[in-house]
Scaffold this motif. Structure first.
Motif, PDB file in Angstrom:
ATOM      1  N   GLU A 197       0.807  -1.213   0.000  1.00  0.00           N
ATOM      2  CA  GLU A 197       0.000   0.000   0.000  1.00  0.00           C
ATOM      3  C   GLU A 197       0.846   1.271   0.000  1.00  0.00           C
ATOM      4  O   GLU A 197       0.352   2.358   0.294  1.00  0.00           O
ATOM      5  N   GLY A 198       2.127   1.129  -0.344  1.00  0.00           N
ATOM      6  CA  GLY A 198       3.006   2.292  -0.410  1.00  0.00           C
ATOM      7  C   GLY A 198       2.552   3.286  -1.461  1.00  0.00           C
ATOM      8  O   GLY A 198       1.882   2.943  -2.430  1.00  0.00           O
ATOM      9  N   GLU A 199       2.939   4.543  -1.270  1.00  0.00           N
ATOM     10  CA  GLU A 199       2.493   5.592  -2.172  1.00  0.00           C
ATOM     11  C   GLU A 199       3.216   5.519  -3.512  1.00  0.00           C
ATOM     12  O   GLU A 199       4.414   5.225  -3.573  1.00  0.00           O
ATOM     13  N   PRO A 200       2.513   5.758  -4.634  1.00  0.00           N
ATOM     14  CA  PRO A 200       3.153   5.749  -5.958  1.00  0.00           C
ATOM     15  C   PRO A 200       4.276   6.777  -6.035  1.00  0.00           C
ATOM     16  O   PRO A 200       4.177   7.871  -5.482  1.00  0.00           O
ATOM     17  N   GLY A 201       5.358   6.398  -6.707  1.00  0.00           N
ATOM     18  CA  GLY A 201       6.513   7.282  -6.826  1.00  0.00           C
ATOM     19  C   GLY A 201       7.498   7.151  -5.688  1.00  0.00           C
ATOM     20  O   GLY A 201       8.621   7.641  -5.774  1.00  0.00           O
ATOM     21  N   ARG A 202       7.061   6.489  -4.618  1.00  0.00           N
ATOM     22  CA  ARG A 202       7.945   6.288  -3.467  1.00  0.00           C
ATOM     23  C   ARG A 202       7.639   4.944  -2.814  1.00  0.00           C
ATOM     24  O   ARG A 202       7.523   4.841  -1.594  1.00  0.00           O
ATOM     25  N   ALA A 203       7.499   3.935  -3.662  1.00  0.00           N
ATOM     26  CA  ALA A 203       7.200   2.595  -3.160  1.00  0.00           C
ATOM     27  C   ALA A 203       8.323   2.150  -2.224  1.00  0.00           C
ATOM     28  O   ALA A 203       9.505   2.404  -2.483  1.00  0.00           O
ATOM     29  N   PRO A 204       7.993   1.493  -1.131  1.00  0.00           N
ATOM     30  CA  PRO A 204       9.017   1.143  -0.135  1.00  0.00           C
ATOM     31  C   PRO A 204       9.915   0.006  -0.579  1.00  0.00           C
ATOM     32  O   PRO A 204       9.656  -0.679  -1.571  1.00  0.00           O
ATOM     33  N   VAL A 205      10.975  -0.182   0.187  1.00  0.00           N
ATOM     34  CA  VAL A 205      11.822  -1.369   0.055  1.00  0.00           C
ATOM     35  C   VAL A 205      11.320  -2.378   1.082  1.00  0.00           C
ATOM     36  O   VAL A 205      11.307  -2.091   2.277  1.00  0.00           O
ATOM     37  N   LEU A 206      10.875  -3.537   0.592  1.00  0.00           N
ATOM     38  CA  LEU A 206      10.397  -4.598   1.483  1.00  0.00           C
ATOM     39  C   LEU A 206      11.515  -5.616   1.664  1.00  0.00           C
ATOM     40  O   LEU A 206      11.918  -6.280   0.719  1.00  0.00           O
ATOM     41  N   LEU A 207      12.019  -5.720   2.889  1.00  0.00           N
ATOM     42  CA  LEU A 207      13.066  -6.680   3.222  1.00  0.00           C
ATOM     43  C   LEU A 207      12.429  -7.895   3.895  1.00  0.00           C
ATOM     44  O   LEU A 207      11.858  -7.772   4.984  1.00  0.00           O
ATOM     45  N   ILE A 208      12.496  -9.041   3.234  1.00  0.00           N
ATOM     46  CA  ILE A 208      12.038 -10.300   3.814  1.00  0.00           C
ATOM     47  C   ILE A 208      13.302 -11.022   4.261  1.00  0.00           C
ATOM     48  O   ILE A 208      13.994 -11.641   3.464  1.00  0.00           O
ATOM     49  N   ASP A 209      13.605 -10.899   5.546  1.00  0.00           N
ATOM     50  CA  ASP A 209      14.914 -11.274   6.060  1.00  0.00           C
ATOM     51  C   ASP A 209      14.921 -12.688   6.648  1.00  0.00           C
ATOM     52  O   ASP A 209      14.059 -13.034   7.461  1.00  0.00           O
ATOM     53  N   GLU A 210      15.907 -13.485   6.209  1.00  0.00           N
ATOM     54  CA  GLU A 210      16.110 -14.855   6.701  1.00  0.00           C
ATOM     55  C   GLU A 210      14.882 -15.732   6.433  1.00  0.00           C
ATOM     56  O   GLU A 210      14.328 -16.364   7.321  1.00  0.00           O
ATOM     57  N   LEU A 211      14.490 -15.777   5.165  1.00  0.00           N
ATOM     58  CA  LEU A 211      13.327 -16.554   4.756  1.00  0.00           C
ATOM     59  C   LEU A 211      13.476 -18.034   5.086  1.00  0.00           C
ATOM     60  O   LEU A 211      12.477 -18.730   5.309  1.00  0.00           O
ATOM     61  N   ASP A 212      14.704 -18.523   5.146  1.00  0.00           N
ATOM     62  CA  ASP A 212      14.924 -19.946   5.428  1.00  0.00           C
ATOM     63  C   ASP A 212      14.486 -20.354   6.831  1.00  0.00           C
ATOM     64  O   ASP A 212      14.413 -21.546   7.131  1.00  0.00           O
ATOM     65  N   ARG A 213      14.165 -19.397   7.683  1.00  0.00           N
ATOM     66  CA  ARG A 213      13.684 -19.729   9.031  1.00  0.00           C
ATOM     67  C   ARG A 213      12.196 -20.109   9.029  1.00  0.00           C
ATOM     68  O   ARG A 213      11.697 -20.653  10.012  1.00  0.00           O
ATOM     69  N   THR A 214      11.482 -19.804   7.942  1.00  0.00           N
ATOM     70  CA  THR A 214      10.055 -20.120   7.870  1.00  0.00           C
ATOM     71  C   THR A 214       9.858 -21.503   7.259  1.00  0.00           C
ATOM     72  O   THR A 214      10.819 -22.231   7.009  1.00  0.00           O
ATOM     73  N   ASP A 215       8.588 -21.856   6.983  1.00  0.00           N
ATOM     74  CA  ASP A 215       8.312 -23.160   6.385  1.00  0.00           C
ATOM     75  C   ASP A 215       7.782 -23.002   4.964  1.00  0.00           C
ATOM     76  O   ASP A 215       7.595 -21.892   4.465  1.00  0.00           O
ATOM     77  N   GLU A 216       7.535 -24.125   4.291  1.00  0.00           N
ATOM     78  CA  GLU A 216       7.108 -24.101   2.891  1.00  0.00           C
ATOM     79  C   GLU A 216       5.731 -23.466   2.718  1.00  0.00           C
ATOM     80  O   GLU A 216       5.447 -22.879   1.679  1.00  0.00           O
ATOM     81  N   ALA A 217       4.870 -23.587   3.718  1.00  0.00           N
ATOM     82  CA  ALA A 217       3.545 -22.976   3.620  1.00  0.00           C
ATOM     83  C   ALA A 217       3.650 -21.453   3.510  1.00  0.00           C
ATOM     84  O   ALA A 217       2.904 -20.817   2.755  1.00  0.00           O
ATOM     85  N   PHE A 218       4.593 -20.873   4.232  1.00  0.00           N
ATOM     86  CA  PHE A 218       4.762 -19.423   4.151  1.00  0.00           C
ATOM     87  C   PHE A 218       5.350 -19.033   2.794  1.00  0.00           C
ATOM     88  O   PHE A 218       4.976 -18.012   2.230  1.00  0.00           O
ATOM     89  N   GLU A 219       6.259 -19.841   2.266  1.00  0.00           N
ATOM     90  CA  GLU A 219       6.779 -19.596   0.924  1.00  0.00           C
ATOM     91  C   GLU A 219       5.647 -19.550  -0.091  1.00  0.00           C
ATOM     92  O   GLU A 219       5.615 -18.683  -0.976  1.00  0.00           O
ATOM     93  N   ALA A 220       4.704 -20.491   0.013  1.00  0.00           N
ATOM     94  CA  ALA A 220       3.585 -20.554  -0.921  1.00  0.00           C
ATOM     95  C   ALA A 220       2.743 -19.285  -0.850  1.00  0.00           C
ATOM     96  O   ALA A 220       2.277 -18.770  -1.885  1.00  0.00           O
TER      97      ALA A 220
END
Length: 304
Positions: free
Chosen positions: A127-150
């Protein structure tokens, strides 16, 4: 005025260096392509090589909000995307019942409206504003499970999510997505295919020395050179966890605080807790192997 995206690999490298991040050309190339193509960037590598820092530096350099989703075991959609404010909903229901306004369909429509929606990092990024879309950092994804990947597949493919009560929410401008993993487990190919991939190596001695000079500028030049040479040698040892770049910087800062001008065996032994984080590694290096490494480095530097 929000800075524009870099228009070349060289400009990307300069953008990072402007924020103190010394990147090699391979990293600058894949980052430039990710920005140009609007694709998520998937960064894999050992802990401490600077993967997370790339997202932070990118947000600062482009003057965009940084939204960080720190992954952990058991992370679910409610924590990553949204949840309903159940307490406020219950109060609203009680107030309506007290006033006699209990039309079921109208009540359901009202309590499952955006007024009661709690936005979590992924939804905030979309929902970031157009022209200034944020940087989304998904950090250490390997700590989650396959359901979250999906769950992430829709976000990464179409920059949208579906909330059953509200429908599909699409980003007016896709966020810049950086995903990191320390490779404690393999991430599914379906997710990787939606990203541009880069393995982040430990820096070369030359690049690491430049990083130390920038991040610990008060460290004497000779000390910095010895620190980098020692850490580089240490990474080739059979340790439980080799020191990352962050530990190199911390060690340089700590030794500077101790007014050190050069390494010696006693100083190395006394400060290994800054550099190494496991007792077995500290015991091994502090009881003779560290002295041998230091002697080897000095012989090499003297040409003996």
């Amino acid at each position: 005025m929000t800075p524009t995206l870099p228009t070349s690999i060289d400009a990307t490298q300069q953008l990072l260096e402007g924020e103190g991040y010394v990147a090699d050309r391979a990293l600058a190339t894949v980052l430039f392509l990710a920005l140009k193509m609007g694709r998520p960037l998937f960064l894999e590598g050992e802990a401490g090589v600077g993967k997370t820092e790339i997202a932070k530096v990118l947000a600062a350099a482009l003057d965009r909000p940084l939204i960080r989703l720190q992954c952990y075991e058991g992370l679910d959609v409610a924590s990553a995307l949204y949840e309903w404010n159940y307490g406020a909903q219950m109060i609203e229901i009680r107030l309506r019942e007290a006033s006699g306004d209990v039309v079921r369909d109208a009540m359901r429509s009202d309590i499952f409206s955006e007024r009661f929606l709690i936005r979590r990092p992924v939804l905030q990024a979309l929902e970031g504003e157009p022209g200034r879309a944020p940087v989304l950092l998904i950090d250490e994804l390997d700590r989650t499970d396959e359901a979250f990947e999906a769950f992430l597949l829709e976000v990464l493919s179409d920059s949208q999510v579906t909330i059953p009560e509200l429908g599909t929410i699409r980003a007016p401008e896709p966020p810049i997505v950086v995903i990191t993993t320390n490779r404690t487990r393999e991430i599914h190919d379906a997710l990787k295919r939606r990203c541009l991939y880069h393995w982040v190596e430990y820096p070369t001695a030359e690049r690491e020395l430049e990083i130390v000079r920038r991040k610990a500028p008060h460290a004497p030049a000779a000390l910095s050179a010895e620190i980098v040479a020692f850490v580089q040698r240490l990474r080739s040892a059979d340790l439980f966890k080799a020191p990352g770049v962050a530990e190199t910087i911390d060690w340089a800062t700590a030794l500077t605080e101790l007014d050190a001008v050069a390494l010696d065996p006693e100083l190395v032994s006394d400060t290994l807790g800054v550099l190494l984080k496991y007792q077995d590694d500290i015991a091994r290096i502090g009881t003779g192997e560290g002295r041998a490494m230091l002697d080897e480095i000095r012989r090499g530097r003297s040409g003996a």
